[in-house]
Design a protein around this motif. Structure first.
Motif, short mmCIF file in Angstrom:
data_model
loop_
_atom_site.label_atom_id
_atom_site.label_comp_id
_atom_site.label_asym_id
_atom_site.label_seq_id
_atom_site.Cartn_x
_atom_site.Cartn_y
_atom_site.Cartn_z
N MET A 159 23.05 0.21 -3.22
CA MET A 159 22.67 1.31 -2.31
C MET A 159 21.15 1.35 -2.17
SD MET A 159 23.95 4.00 -0.69
CE MET A 159 22.97 5.13 0.29
N ASN A 160 20.67 1.29 -0.94
CA ASN A 160 19.22 1.26 -0.74
C ASN A 160 18.60 2.65 -0.83
OD1 ASN A 160 19.77 -1.47 1.33
ND2 ASN A 160 18.37 -1.51 -0.39
N LYS A 161 17.30 2.65 -1.13
CA LYS A 161 16.59 3.90 -1.35
C LYS A 161 15.44 4.07 -0.36
CE LYS A 161 15.87 2.69 -5.64
NZ LYS A 161 16.65 1.46 -5.63
N ILE A 162 14.97 5.30 -0.28
CA ILE A 162 13.82 5.63 0.56
C ILE A 162 12.59 5.75 -0.34
CG2 ILE A 162 12.77 7.51 1.90
CD1 ILE A 162 14.74 6.03 3.61
N ILE A 163 11.52 5.08 0.07
CA ILE A 163 10.25 5.16 -0.65
C ILE A 163 9.31 6.02 0.18
CG2 ILE A 163 8.30 3.82 -1.55
CD1 ILE A 163 10.26 1.33 -1.38
N LEU A 164 8.72 7.01 -0.47
CA LEU A 164 7.77 7.88 0.25
C LEU A 164 6.36 7.39 -0.01
CD1 LEU A 164 9.43 11.29 -0.61
CD2 LEU A 164 9.70 9.93 1.47
N GLN A 165 5.61 7.20 1.03
CA GLN A 165 4.26 6.69 0.88
C GLN A 165 3.29 7.46 1.78
OE1 GLN A 165 2.96 3.99 -1.33
NE2 GLN A 165 1.46 5.51 -0.69
N PRO A 166 2.83 8.65 1.30
CA PRO A 166 1.82 9.37 2.07
C PRO A 166 0.57 8.50 2.16
CG PRO A 166 2.53 10.65 0.15
CD PRO A 166 3.09 9.28 0.00
N SER A 167 -0.04 8.47 3.32
CA SER A 167 -1.19 7.57 3.45
C SER A 167 -2.29 8.24 4.26
CB SER A 167 -0.77 6.26 4.10
OG SER A 167 -0.04 6.51 5.27
N SER A 168 -2.66 9.43 3.79
CA SER A 168 -3.69 10.15 4.53
C SER A 168 -5.09 9.90 3.96
CB SER A 168 -3.39 11.65 4.56
OG SER A 168 -3.10 12.07 3.25
N ASN A 169 -5.18 9.46 2.67
CA ASN A 169 -6.53 9.23 2.15
C ASN A 169 -7.14 7.95 2.73
OD1 ASN A 169 -6.04 6.91 0.45
ND2 ASN A 169 -5.06 8.29 -1.02
N LYS A 170 -8.44 7.82 2.55
CA LYS A 170 -9.18 6.75 3.21
C LYS A 170 -8.65 5.37 2.83
CE LYS A 170 -13.97 5.07 3.68
NZ LYS A 170 -13.82 3.87 2.84
N ASP A 171 -8.43 5.16 1.51
CA ASP A 171 -7.96 3.85 1.05
C ASP A 171 -6.63 3.48 1.74
OD1 ASP A 171 -10.03 3.27 -0.67
OD2 ASP A 171 -9.09 4.28 -2.39
N ALA A 172 -5.70 4.43 1.70
CA ALA A 172 -4.37 4.14 2.25
C ALA A 172 -4.44 3.88 3.75
CB ALA A 172 -3.42 5.30 1.94
N ARG A 173 -5.27 4.66 4.44
CA ARG A 173 -5.39 4.45 5.89
C ARG A 173 -5.92 3.05 6.18
NH1 ARG A 173 -8.15 9.39 6.05
NH2 ARG A 173 -10.01 8.33 6.82
N GLU A 174 -6.92 2.65 5.38
CA GLU A 174 -7.49 1.30 5.58
C GLU A 174 -6.48 0.21 5.25
OE1 GLU A 174 -12.15 2.43 4.63
OE2 GLU A 174 -11.09 1.03 3.30
N HIS A 175 -5.73 0.42 4.15
CA HIS A 175 -4.75 -0.60 3.77
C HIS A 175 -3.70 -0.76 4.85
CE1 HIS A 175 -5.63 0.03 -0.80
NE2 HIS A 175 -6.69 -0.29 -0.09
N TYR A 176 -3.30 0.38 5.44
CA TYR A 176 -2.27 0.30 6.48
C TYR A 176 -2.75 -0.59 7.63
CZ TYR A 176 1.58 1.40 9.50
OH TYR A 176 2.69 1.26 10.30
N VAL A 177 -4.00 -0.41 8.02
CA VAL A 177 -4.55 -1.22 9.11
C VAL A 177 -4.69 -2.68 8.68
CG1 VAL A 177 -6.58 -1.60 10.59
CG2 VAL A 177 -5.78 0.74 10.13
N ASP A 178 -5.19 -2.89 7.44
CA ASP A 178 -5.51 -4.25 6.99
C ASP A 178 -4.30 -5.14 6.73
OD1 ASP A 178 -8.12 -3.58 7.15
OD2 ASP A 178 -8.43 -3.30 5.00
#
Ligand SMILES: [Zn+2]
Length: 317
Positions: free
Chosen positions: A1-20
Motif C-alpha cells: 500500500m503506497n503512502k503520501i509524503i508531505l513536503q512543505p517547501s516554503s523556506n528558501k532552501d526548499a524553494r531553491e531545491h525544487y527549482v534546481d
C-alpha cells in the motif's frame, strides 16, 4: 500500500531545491561519479531519457526514521502558501551525502540533504490545505508543517480523493504476499481492484525489472509499462494453484489492443510461436488490427509457456 509524503517547501532552501532538481531535471551523466555501477544501472532503467528528478532530506529531527518508511510508489506532495502545488512519485531512494552536497550544498547547520529520493511523474496542482485537511480528516485550519509520511490509512484517503496513485511505480511486494493474493478470491470490488494493482506491480517487477518502457509480446511495439498489461495466457480463474505460482503464465501485452484481442480469443499463438487468428469478427477495424499481427512471432513465446498458449487456443476455438 503506497503512502503520501508531505513536503512543505516554503523556506528558501526548499524553494531553491525544487527549482534546481525538480523543475529542472538532473542528467544522470552529471551525477554518475557519485553513484556505484549498480545504482546507475537501476536509474538508467527508470529514466530511459537520462534525466531524473531528485529530492532529499537532512538527518535532522526524526527525518531518518520517516525517510526509512518511504517506498517506491509513494507520492510526495509539495506545499507552500496554503496549498499543495505539486506531486511526484517515488522511484528509488539512496543515502548519499556526496551526491546531496554536490546538488544542494550544506545548510546553515552544516547538514546536507543526504537522505535522497528520486521522483518521477511530477504534476502541478492547486489544492488548498482546507481541501486536503477535509480529505484526511484534519481540522480545517491545519497547516502542513515539516517533512512527514502519512499512515497507510490516511494516505488511502488522499489517494482516493485526489487520484494520485501512479500506474507505473507500485510498491513491490514479496513473492509470498503475491502468492497469497494470486491464490485468494477477493470479496468486494474494492478489494479486487487493490489486489489486481498489487499483483500487476509484482508481475511487472518480475517481467520488466526497473525498466519503465518495454515491448508488447504481440505487436512488438515499445510502450511505457503503464500501458502494458501483464496478461495471463491461461485465464487466472482456470489456473490451478501451481499454475498461479508460475510466472510463465503471464506475458506483457499492450492495452491498445493486443491484450484485449488475446483475452477475448480473437488472436492466439501456435506451437511455433506464431500469432494466428482464432475467433472471426466482421468489424473492419478489428480485422485490420488482427491482420497486422497474424504471421508475426510472439516475442515472449517459449517452451515454458507453450502449454498455456495451447490451452488458450483450445479454450477459444
Ligand atoms: Zn501490442
Amino acid at each position: 500500500m503506497n503512502k503520501i509524503i508531505l513536503q512543505p517547501s516554503s523556506n528558501k532552501d526548499a524553494r531553491e531545491h525544487y527549482v534546481d532538481t525538480i523543475e529542472n531535471p538532473v542528467s544522470l551523466d552529471s551525477i554518475k561519479s557519485f553513484l556505484d555501477s549498480k545504482t546507475l544501472s537501476i536509474l538508467k532503467d527508470i529514466y530511459s531519457d537520462g534525466n531524473c528528478y531528485i529530492w532529499g532530506v537532512t538527518p535532522g529531527g526524526n527525518n531518518v526514521t520517516k525517510w526509512n518508511r518511504i517506498q517506491k510508489g509513494d507520492v510526495t506532495l509539495f506545499s507552500k502558501s496554503g496549498k499543495i502545488y505539486a506531486s511526484a512519485v517515488t522511484t528509488f531512494k539512496i543515502h548519499n551525502k556526496n551526491l546531496a552536497s554536490s546538488l544542494w550544498d550544506f545548510n546553515s547547520k552544516g547538514q546536507t540533504w543526504e537522505y535522497v529520493y528520486f521522483l518521477d511523474e511530477v504534476r502541478e496542482h492547486s489544492i488548498p490545505y482546507v481541501q486536503f485537511n477535509n480529505a484526511v480528516g484534519y481540522k480545517e485550519n491545519y497547516i502542513i508543517q515539516g517533512f512527514g509520511v502519512l499512515s497507510e490509512e490516511k494516505s488511502k484517503l488522499v489517494f482516493d480523493e485526489f487520484g494520485l496513485e501512479s500506474s507505473t511505480y507500485i510498491t513491490p511486494i514479496e513473492d509470498s504476499e503475491y502468492l497469497d493474493i494470486a491464490l485468494s478470491i477477493p470479496e468486494t470490488e474494492q478489494e479486487f481492484t487493490s489486489k489486481r494493482r498489487l499483483e500487476q506491480g509484482h508481475l511487472r517487477k518480475k517481467l520488466f525489472g526497473n525498466k519503465t518502457n518495454s515491448i508488447c509480446s504481440c505487436c512488438s511495439k515499445e510502450y511505457p509499462i503503464s500501458m502494458l498489461w501483464c496478461s495471463h495466457i491461461k485465464k487466472r480463474s482456470k489456473c490451478n494453484d501451481d499454475e498461479k505460482r508460475d510466472y510463465n503464465v503471464v506475458l506483457p501485452m499492450c492495452r491498445f489492443g493486443c491484450d484485449e484481442l488475446f483475452e477475448k480469443g480473437y488472436i492466439g499463438v501456435n506451437d511455433s510461436g506464431v500469432i494466428i487468428k482464432i475467433k472471426p469478427t466482421t468489424n473492419v477495424n478489428v480485422n485490420n488490427y488482427i491482420s497486422s499481427l497474424v504471421g508475426e512471432n510472439c516475442k515472449g513465446f517459449s517452451a515454458k509457456n507453450k502449454k498455456y498458449f495451447k490451452w488458450h487456443r483450445e479454450f477459444h476455438a
